[in-house]
Write a protein that holds these residues in place. Structure first.
Motif, PDB file in Angstrom:
ATOM      1  N   ILE A 552       2.846 -16.961   7.780  1.00  0.00           N
ATOM      2  CA  ILE A 552       3.381 -17.802   6.706  1.00  0.00           C
ATOM      3  C   ILE A 552       2.388 -18.928   6.466  1.00  0.00           C
ATOM      4  N   ASP A 553       1.737 -18.904   5.319  1.00  0.00           N
ATOM      5  CA  ASP A 553       0.632 -19.836   5.073  1.00  0.00           C
ATOM      6  C   ASP A 553       1.069 -21.081   4.310  1.00  0.00           C
ATOM      7  N   GLU A 554       2.346 -21.430   4.369  1.00  0.00           N
ATOM      8  CA  GLU A 554       2.824 -22.681   3.814  1.00  0.00           C
ATOM      9  C   GLU A 554       3.749 -23.334   4.833  1.00  0.00           C
ATOM     10  N   GLU A 555       3.970 -24.634   4.652  1.00  0.00           N
ATOM     11  CA  GLU A 555       4.849 -25.359   5.559  1.00  0.00           C
ATOM     12  C   GLU A 555       6.286 -25.221   5.073  1.00  0.00           C
ATOM     13  N   VAL A 556       7.117 -24.619   5.905  1.00  0.00           N
ATOM     14  CA  VAL A 556       8.516 -24.400   5.544  1.00  0.00           C
ATOM     15  C   VAL A 556       9.404 -24.879   6.682  1.00  0.00           C
ATOM     16  N   LYS A 557      10.641 -25.243   6.353  1.00  0.00           N
ATOM     17  CA  LYS A 557      11.549 -25.741   7.385  1.00  0.00           C
ATOM     18  C   LYS A 557      12.472 -24.657   7.925  1.00  0.00           C
ATOM     19  N   ASP A 558      12.652 -23.569   7.151  1.00  0.00           N
ATOM     20  CA  ASP A 558      13.533 -22.499   7.597  1.00  0.00           C
ATOM     21  C   ASP A 558      13.244 -21.264   6.758  1.00  0.00           C
ATOM     22  N   GLN A 592      12.861 -34.966  11.771  1.00  0.00           N
ATOM     23  CA  GLN A 592      13.381 -33.711  11.226  1.00  0.00           C
ATOM     24  C   GLN A 592      13.197 -32.580  12.233  1.00  0.00           C
ATOM     25  N   THR A 593      14.257 -31.881  12.557  1.00  0.00           N
ATOM     26  CA  THR A 593      14.181 -30.721  13.435  1.00  0.00           C
ATOM     27  C   THR A 593      14.325 -29.466  12.587  1.00  0.00           C
ATOM     28  N   ASN A 594      13.231 -28.757  12.386  1.00  0.00           N
ATOM     29  CA  ASN A 594      13.272 -27.558  11.561  1.00  0.00           C
ATOM     30  C   ASN A 594      13.829 -26.377  12.350  1.00  0.00           C
ATOM     31  N   PRO A 595      14.773 -25.643  11.786  1.00  0.00           N
ATOM     32  CA  PRO A 595      15.340 -24.486  12.498  1.00  0.00           C
ATOM     33  C   PRO A 595      14.528 -23.207  12.340  1.00  0.00           C
ATOM     34  N   LEU A 596      13.323 -23.301  11.763  1.00  0.00           N
ATOM     35  CA  LEU A 596      12.553 -22.103  11.433  1.00  0.00           C
ATOM     36  C   LEU A 596      12.336 -21.198  12.640  1.00  0.00           C
ATOM     37  N   VAL A 597      11.866 -21.774  13.769  1.00  0.00           N
ATOM     38  CA  VAL A 597      11.547 -20.945  14.933  1.00  0.00           C
ATOM     39  C   VAL A 597      12.788 -20.211  15.421  1.00  0.00           C
ATOM     40  N   LYS A 598      13.893 -20.914  15.531  1.00  0.00           N
ATOM     41  CA  LYS A 598      15.127 -20.286  16.014  1.00  0.00           C
ATOM     42  C   LYS A 598      15.619 -19.214  15.054  1.00  0.00           C
ATOM     43  N   SER A 599      15.471 -19.454  13.758  1.00  0.00           N
ATOM     44  CA  SER A 599      15.905 -18.455  12.772  1.00  0.00           C
ATOM     45  C   SER A 599      15.097 -17.174  12.917  1.00  0.00           C
ATOM     46  N   LEU A 600      13.791 -17.317  13.065  1.00  0.00           N
ATOM     47  CA  LEU A 600      12.928 -16.143  13.212  1.00  0.00           C
ATOM     48  C   LEU A 600      13.226 -15.411  14.516  1.00  0.00           C
ATOM     49  N   GLY A 604      14.930 -11.489  15.843  1.00  0.00           N
ATOM     50  CA  GLY A 604      14.136 -10.591  16.680  1.00  0.00           C
ATOM     51  C   GLY A 604      12.651 -10.662  16.430  1.00  0.00           C
ATOM     52  N   LEU A 605      12.194 -11.765  15.847  1.00  0.00           N
ATOM     53  CA  LEU A 605      10.780 -11.920  15.513  1.00  0.00           C
ATOM     54  C   LEU A 605      10.148 -12.986  16.405  1.00  0.00           C
ATOM     55  N   PRO A 606       9.274 -12.625  17.345  1.00  0.00           N
ATOM     56  CA  PRO A 606       8.536 -13.642  18.112  1.00  0.00           C
ATOM     57  C   PRO A 606       7.733 -14.528  17.171  1.00  0.00           C
ATOM     58  N   VAL A 607       7.539 -15.782  17.582  1.00  0.00           N
ATOM     59  CA  VAL A 607       6.870 -16.767  16.724  1.00  0.00           C
ATOM     60  C   VAL A 607       5.607 -17.271  17.404  1.00  0.00           C
ATOM     61  N   TYR A 608       4.488 -17.155  16.694  1.00  0.00           N
ATOM     62  CA  TYR A 608       3.214 -17.702  17.150  1.00  0.00           C
ATOM     63  C   TYR A 608       2.872 -18.894  16.256  1.00  0.00           C
ATOM     64  N   VAL A 609       2.364 -19.946  16.852  1.00  0.00           N
ATOM     65  CA  VAL A 609       2.085 -21.158  16.084  1.00  0.00           C
ATOM     66  C   VAL A 609       0.579 -21.357  15.935  1.00  0.00           C
ATOM     67  N   TYR A 610       0.162 -21.786  14.765  1.00  0.00           N
ATOM     68  CA  TYR A 610      -1.248 -22.053  14.484  1.00  0.00           C
ATOM     69  C   TYR A 610      -1.361 -23.403  13.794  1.00  0.00           C
ATOM     70  N   LEU A 611      -2.475 -24.081  13.843  1.00  0.00           N
ATOM     71  CA  LEU A 611      -3.682 -23.797  14.599  1.00  0.00           C
ATOM     72  C   LEU A 611      -3.863 -24.930  15.583  1.00  0.00           C
ATOM     73  N   GLY A 641      11.996 -29.419  22.058  1.00  0.00           N
ATOM     74  CA  GLY A 641      10.819 -28.553  22.111  1.00  0.00           C
ATOM     75  C   GLY A 641      10.750 -27.575  20.956  1.00  0.00           C
ATOM     76  N   GLY A 642       9.569 -26.997  20.772  1.00  0.00           N
ATOM     77  CA  GLY A 642       9.371 -26.030  19.694  1.00  0.00           C
ATOM     78  C   GLY A 642       9.846 -24.642  20.042  1.00  0.00           C
ATOM     79  N   GLY A 643       9.710 -24.243  21.317  1.00  0.00           N
ATOM     80  CA  GLY A 643      10.197 -22.952  21.765  1.00  0.00           C
ATOM     81  C   GLY A 643       9.439 -21.754  21.231  1.00  0.00           C
ATOM     82  N   VAL A 644       8.155 -21.931  20.884  1.00  0.00           N
ATOM     83  CA  VAL A 644       7.399 -20.820  20.307  1.00  0.00           C
ATOM     84  C   VAL A 644       6.996 -19.826  21.398  1.00  0.00           C
TER      85      VAL A 644
END
Length: 747
Positions: A552-558, A592-600, A604-611, A641-644
């Motif tokens: 995902i090449d844009e900043e999103v919150k969820d 702001q606590t973004n729920p994006l990681v937990k939603s993904l 069932g989608l593992p989340v990798y964080v960059y960069l 925590g981010g939990g990635v």
């Protein structure tokens, strides 16, 4: 000073409350004996408190450093006209306070240790007169958001209010005597009223005057300044005094030296072999403390901009250990001491978080070169990556940018005349990989190390600036197959452009290269394909069984449920930006606590964080200019925590070392310095609301329309990767050539 100066400010208390997640039980001492003189863990001395964040010697700096009581608080003692002691980092008050605003006519010139010095001095004002003077950051490159918010702290407050070990540093004793002020009498008075754990000075006569007159538990420490400077009471240089440590033992129990006394550096900022000064001090029965540590200073290139690596060099090198570290950022040496010493780096660990290189170890060597990949493997990366581009003769290569101007010396080569603009890729002139053959690139160009912060002089490893060899995809696959890796990641972008404009099917080419390398016949290493284009991943899913990663090449919150359902159709994991996990404004974390990681992850989608990058400019202030603190926050599974699941990084060695730390599985006993900061906590303690950075714009939610794309176009019927109709879209004019000339001058 005024009454308000004699108590912790409300803001200091508020700071501790808002940053409560940082306060917790300290890690238990390791059972093994340290190579310090006492055998105990080295001390951490917070210079002016946590002065890397807050103005040096401010209430906020002292409160933050003293909260867990793991750091000794350093106070540079100055005297006022009426013999009130204050803590200030500089004898010239205009360098660290608002004195010149309140007393614009107060500039004076005095001789300080024989040197004519002009500025504002504490000896010209009473404590009451200074009660309204506030502190400024002493180092201008640091944030100004706290400037003018905190009053000067009296020495009595530093000794009594913060409930932490204290270190008084006294310099320029003879200067104060010119004004009938006795620093000796003042220090002796303080030592009788309060517990003073350390007293240091670079002046022999001053320390000798205290000998036998302070408590037995107070350590007298002789402070060495730069080798060529002259100690005023003996008229010897500090360098010459280092050769006679036995004489220092007669009046001091320890020495404090600049860190380069122990690990000297070359003129171009690379480490030289260590000196014998630590062993010499210990043989003379002297403790030795090292000074000048700050996470946001220019570290030796050997440390790869990793401050924790520097601290470990002084305490966990296998040969010696200093007795203490004087630092502007006390949390990082506490991490080093409590969690990162005696690590077992021989055991491969491909568990979570997954460490994925970004163009190899591109923080140390040019992107996608053999050296970058070799370093990534040696540093413990779990996955190494190749960003695939195509050459004029149809060879897939590993190159971090399709534009050779970004990553090679093409601007100063004979191929610079081929520069042009292709609006489908970028709006400025470039020389593209498909303009040149593999032989053109391999034989005539050199790689060029990336420097994302070059404008701020944080250049990466200059000795490796143009080192290494370019690699074809086939070379990369052959290399990776023989290494202890859990997998490889191949990044594919511009697939539509390559198919439609170049007549090159990059998906088919990648699959063929993987098959030809034998990867399809093995299970030890998984093949990961990453792309920002869903159409590219859909095509791979149709043709091969790889692990597909949607970037995902844009900043999103969820992510909306509909977008999650779409992603699940073509991807097995997702890469997201750091700011999507930890939103920030003006380098401060927001609340702001973004729920994006937990939603993904719930889908069932593992989340990798960059960069991830080690350079302190890449990290919000809340991470203390410490790449390890940022990694810890991103990985941590707690509320803050981010939990990635994985880390995509230019410096895989830093991320790999994090996985080995001894504090990862301590549960409720995890030390405070290994807990993530409270989101928005630091932002919330900016006292002056006018100094608050602007609020960030609301971040969007990822929708199915953001994810869905039309299928890849069929490969055109052209005969090569650089067809004439693609070339006709390239504009080469005098303006473009001027850009090329300017770029060549920068190489």
């Amino acid at each position: 000073m005024g009454r308000s100066g004699h108590a912790c400010s409300v803001l200091g208390s508020l700071l501790l409350l808002l940053l409560l997640p940082l306060l917790g039980p300290a890690a238990a001492q390791k059972g093994s004996t340290w190579k310090t003189l006492s055998g105990n863990a080295p001390a951490v001395i917070a210079k002016g408190g946590f002065s890397g964040l807050f103005p040096d010697s401010s209430d906020a700096a002292y409160s933050f450093a003293a909260g867990p009581q793991d750091s000794a608080l350093w106070c540079d003692v100055r005297l006022t006209k009426d013999a009130v002691g204050i803590c200030l980092p500089d004898i010239k008050m205009d360098n660290c306070t608002t004195i010149s605003d309140l007393f614009p006519k107060g500039k004076k010139t005095y001789r300080v240790n024989g040197v004519s010095t002009t500025g504002w001095f504490s000896v010209d004002y009473t404590g009451i007169e200074l009660s309204n003077v506030t502190l400024l950051r002493a180092i201008l490159s640091r944030t100004n958001r706290f400037d003018g918010s905190f009053q000067i702290v009296p020495v009595e407050v530093a000794l009594s209010q913060y409930k932490a070990p204290t270190w008084l540093n006294v310099q320029h004793d003879s200067f104060y005597s010119q004004f009938n002020l006795s620093m000796r009498s003042y220090i002796l008075s303080m030592s009788k009223q309060y517990t003073v754990d350390y007293i240091s000075s670079p002046e022999v006569s001053f320390l000798k005057s205290l000998l036998g007159r302070v408590g037995r538990k107070t350590k007298l420490v002789f402070r060495f300044l730069d080798e060529g400077l002259v100690e005023p009471s003996t008229n010897q240089t500090y360098g010459s005094m280092l050769k006679n440590l036995s004489s220092i033992k007669t009046f001091a129990s320890g020495i404090l030296v600049p860190k380069h006394y122990i690990w000297p550096v070359t003129a171009d900022n690379y480490l030289q072999p260590s000196t014998s000064v630590v062993d010499d001090a210990h043989k003379a029965d002297l403790e030795i403390y090292a000074a000048d540590f700050a996470n946001d200073f220019a570290l030796s290139y050997n440390y790869s901009y990793d401050p924790l690596a520097e601290y470990l060099r002084f305490i966990d090198n296998g040969a010696f250990c200093v007795d203490g570290l004087l630092t502007d950022f006390p949390i990082t040496p506490l991490e080093a001491i409590g969690c990162f010493t005696n690590l077992n780096n021989t055991k491969a660990d491909h568990g979570a978080p997954l460490v994925i290189s970004h163009n190899g170890a591109s923080g140390d060597h040019p992107d996608c070169t053999d050296l970058a990949y070799q370093k990534a493997v040696a540093d413990g990366a779990d996955v190494i990556d190749c960003a695939v581009q195509v050459t004029k003769d149809g060879i897939p290569i590993c190159m971090s940018s399709i534009d050779l101007m970004d990553v090679t010396t093409v601007a100063s080569s004979q191929f610079s005349s081929q520069a042009g603009v292709i609006n489908d890729i970028k709006a400025v002139a470039g020389v593209y990989t498909f303009n040149l053959t593999w032989e053109d690139i391999a034989n005539n160009l050199k790689p060029m190390i990336s420097n994302p912060f070059g404008k701020s002089t944080l250049s990466r490893n200059p000795r490796s600036r143009n080192a290494g060899k370019f690699m074809r995809l086939s070379d990369f696959l052959a290399f990776a197959k023989g290494e202890d890796l859990s997998g490889i990641m191949i990044t594919v972008e511009h697939a539509s452009f390559m198919a439609e404009k170049l007549g090159f099917g990059v998906v088919d080419a990648v699959i063929k290269a993987v098959d030809d390398s034998g990867y399809s016949k093995q299970t030890a290493q998984k093949v990961m394909i990453q792309s920002t284009n869903s159409s590219t991943l859909v095509k791979f899913k149709q043709l091969a069984k790889y692990n597909l990663v949607y970037k995902i090449d844009e900043e999103v919150k969820d992510a909306a449920p509909s977008s999650l359902a779409d992603i699940k159709k073509f991807a097995d994991a997702v890469s997201v930006s750091i700011k999507s996990v930890y939103p920030e404004t003006s380098n401060f974390l927001t609340n702001q606590t973004n729920p994006l990681v937990k939603s993904l992850q719930s889908a069932g989608l593992p989340v990798y964080v960059y960069l991830l990058m080690n350079e302190f400019l890449s990290q919000p202030y809340d991470f203390f200019s410490d790449a390890t603190a940022q990694i810890n926050a991103l990985v941590h599974k707690g509320v803050e925590g981010g939990g990635v699941d994985g880390l995509i990084t230019d410096f895989p060695g830093t991320a790999h070392r994090y996985k080995l730390n001894s504090c990862r599985k301590m549960g409720d006993k995890t030390p405070y310095y290994m807990l993530p900061p409270q989101r928005g906590g630091l932002l919330g303690v900016i006292p002056d609301k006018a100094a608050l950075p602007p609020a960030m714009a609301p971040m969007p939610v990822l929708t199915d329309s953001d994810v869905a794309e039309p299928p890849l176009p069929p490969v055109s019927n052209t005969t090569g990767p650089a067809p004439s109709h693609a070339a006709s879209r390239i504009r080469t004019d005098a303006g473009v050539m001027l850009l090329v000339l300017c770029a060549s001058l920068l190489i």
